[in-house]
Scaffold this active site. Structure first.
Site, PDB file in Angstrom:
ATOM      1  N   LYS A   1       0.366  -1.656  -0.231  1.00  0.00           N
ATOM      2  CA  LYS A   1       0.252   0.468   0.263  1.00  0.00           C
ATOM      3  C   LYS A   1       0.775   1.245  -0.088  1.00  0.00           C
ATOM      4  O   LYS A   1       0.548   2.356  -0.281  1.00  0.00           O
ATOM      5  CB  LYS A   1      -1.314  -0.285   1.148  1.00  0.00           C
ATOM      6  CG  LYS A   1      -2.477  -0.884   1.331  1.00  0.00           C
ATOM      7  CD  LYS A   1      -3.198  -0.723   2.058  1.00  0.00           C
ATOM      8  CE  LYS A   1      -4.321  -1.901   1.654  1.00  0.00           C
ATOM      9  NZ  LYS A   1      -4.708  -1.955   2.822  1.00  0.00           N
TER      10      LYS A   1
HETATM   11  N1  GLU Z   1      -6.857  -8.297   6.440  1.00  0.00           N
HETATM   12  C1  GLU Z   1      -5.663  -9.098   5.627  1.00  0.00           C
HETATM   13  C2  GLU Z   1      -5.549  -7.807   4.295  1.00  0.00           C
HETATM   14  O1  GLU Z   1      -5.454  -6.742   3.870  1.00  0.00           O
HETATM   15  C3  GLU Z   1      -5.871 -10.147   5.183  1.00  0.00           C
HETATM   16  C4  GLU Z   1      -6.474 -11.124   5.484  1.00  0.00           C
HETATM   17  C5  GLU Z   1      -6.871 -12.779   5.040  1.00  0.00           C
HETATM   18  O2  GLU Z   1      -7.345 -12.614   3.732  1.00  0.00           O
HETATM   19  O3  GLU Z   1      -6.621 -13.140   5.381  1.00  0.00           O
HETATM   20  O4  GLU Z   1      -3.992  -8.215   4.305  1.00  0.00           O
END
Ligand code: GLU
Length: 340
Positions: A273
């Site tokens: 990001k």
């Molecule tokens: N929230 C996590 C992320 O944005 C992804 C978690 C998952 O897909 O297990 O990297």
């Protein structure tokens, strides 16, 4: 409240799983979506749509330090703009909510009690630096530091002593790592196996800032939301054996896993990001429309020719499951694909 009871949710999840494929996309609201996140989102969406299943949207907002104001709304707006729709989630609700992690604390606390009842939890007073310094042992196969078990068997006096080293920090909670090989057959990445005790050690389920750890929250949520297929970026493959260990401890069924290839930048590094240059917002501002973004992502996975423009629905109509299990990732520089 009955709707927030762990075992009621688990029963409900069993029923939901028996009704067909349930996938999920689980963004963290920590900034703008970039081509890497979008590739995972597209993958999760395609897997569900090709299987005529249900897509769950879950907002993973537990880490307040990393959260960015307005990011959750922006992410949902970007996904809708791309034509990646979902069936259950924040705002629209559904039978397995709530769909925002910050509203699910009761369930995580109940999950912790399940582990505590099995005498698998202990308080850990170590800082990251303590763990690094104490871990003279070889590093795990993933290159990370193996927790050396420092606080696993402390008696009450020793606990006071350890706490005194960091008087301002609350202890984290770790779960005792199972000493057995945990294996999975990933639908994309193939066979993967790890001995958690040997490769990672006892791992954190609640951090010292009292936030539930990703490994814990994600398993509670996927288990209780009746997820049958976890589709996400390959950077999370090394987390999967720890997650399978938790499913087993909760008595929950383990889903199928699909770890999709990572989109890389021009230097071959996975996008993050922080790499704002490829955020969807920037591409939109530069005049990209949704079919161009979908075409770029699909070409990066080897499914269509470079320069193709098509909607998410049109892409789904062209693919079958074999395309998903056998992508042919190729790096397409954003600059090159802007030449129409
Ligand atoms: N929230 C996590 C992320 O944005 C992804 C978690 C998952 O897909 O297990 O990297």
């Amino acid at each position: 409240m009955p709707e927030l009871d762990f075992s009621t949710h688990l029963d409900n999840a069993r029923t939901l799983r028996s009704q067909g494929v349930r996938g999920r996309y689980a963004p963290s609201p920590t900034g703008s979506l970039h081509l890497g996140n979008l590739s995972s989102a597209l993958y999760a969406w395609l897997q569900v749509r090709l299987a005529d299943g249900v897509l769950v949207m879950r907002m993973e907002d537990l880490d307040e330090r990393r959260a960015k104001e307005g990011s959750a709304e922006e992410i949902l707006d970007d996904l809708r703009w791309l034509g990646l729709d979902w069936d259950e989630g924040p705002e629209i609700g559904g039978p397995a909510g709530p769909y925002t992690q910050s509203q699910r604390g009761t369930l995580y606390r109940q999950a912790l009690e399940i582990l505590r009842d099995q005498e698998l939890i202990f308080r850990c007073f170590c800082s990251r630096k303590d763990v690094r310094e104490a871990a003279s042992a070889p590093h795990g196969s993933g290159g990370g530091v193996i927790y050396p078990g420092t606080c696993r068997n402390l008696d009450p006096d020793e606990q006071v002593e350890h706490q005194a080293r960091h008087p301002d920090r609350k202890p984290a909670l770790r779960v005792i790592a199972p000493d057995k090989d945990i294996s999975l057959r990933d639908r994309i990445a193939g066979p993967y196996s790890e001995n958690i005790a040997g490769d990672v050690g006892d791992f954190v389920v609640r951090r010292s800032d009292q936030v539930f750890a990703y490994q814990m929250a994600v398993v509670v949520d996927d288990a209780l939301m009746g997820i049958t297929d976890v589709v996400r970026g390959a950077d999370l493959l090394p987390s999967t054996p720890r997650q399978i260990a938790l499913y087993e401890l909760f008595g929950a069924e383990v889903p199928r896993f699909w770890h999709a290839p990572m989109v890389v930048d021009d230097d071959g590094e996975p996008l993050s990001k922080r790499d704002g240059s490829r955020s969807l917002r920037e591409l939109r501002d530069a005049g990209w429309d949704a079919p161009r973004v979908i075409g770029h992502l699909a070409a990066s996975l080897g499914w269509v020719d470079e320069g193709a423009r098509l909607s998410a629905d049109e892409l789904a109509a062209e693919l079958d499951e074999k395309d998903l299990t056998d992508p042919n990732p190729t790096h397409i520089p954003v600059e090159a694909s802007t030449v129409a």
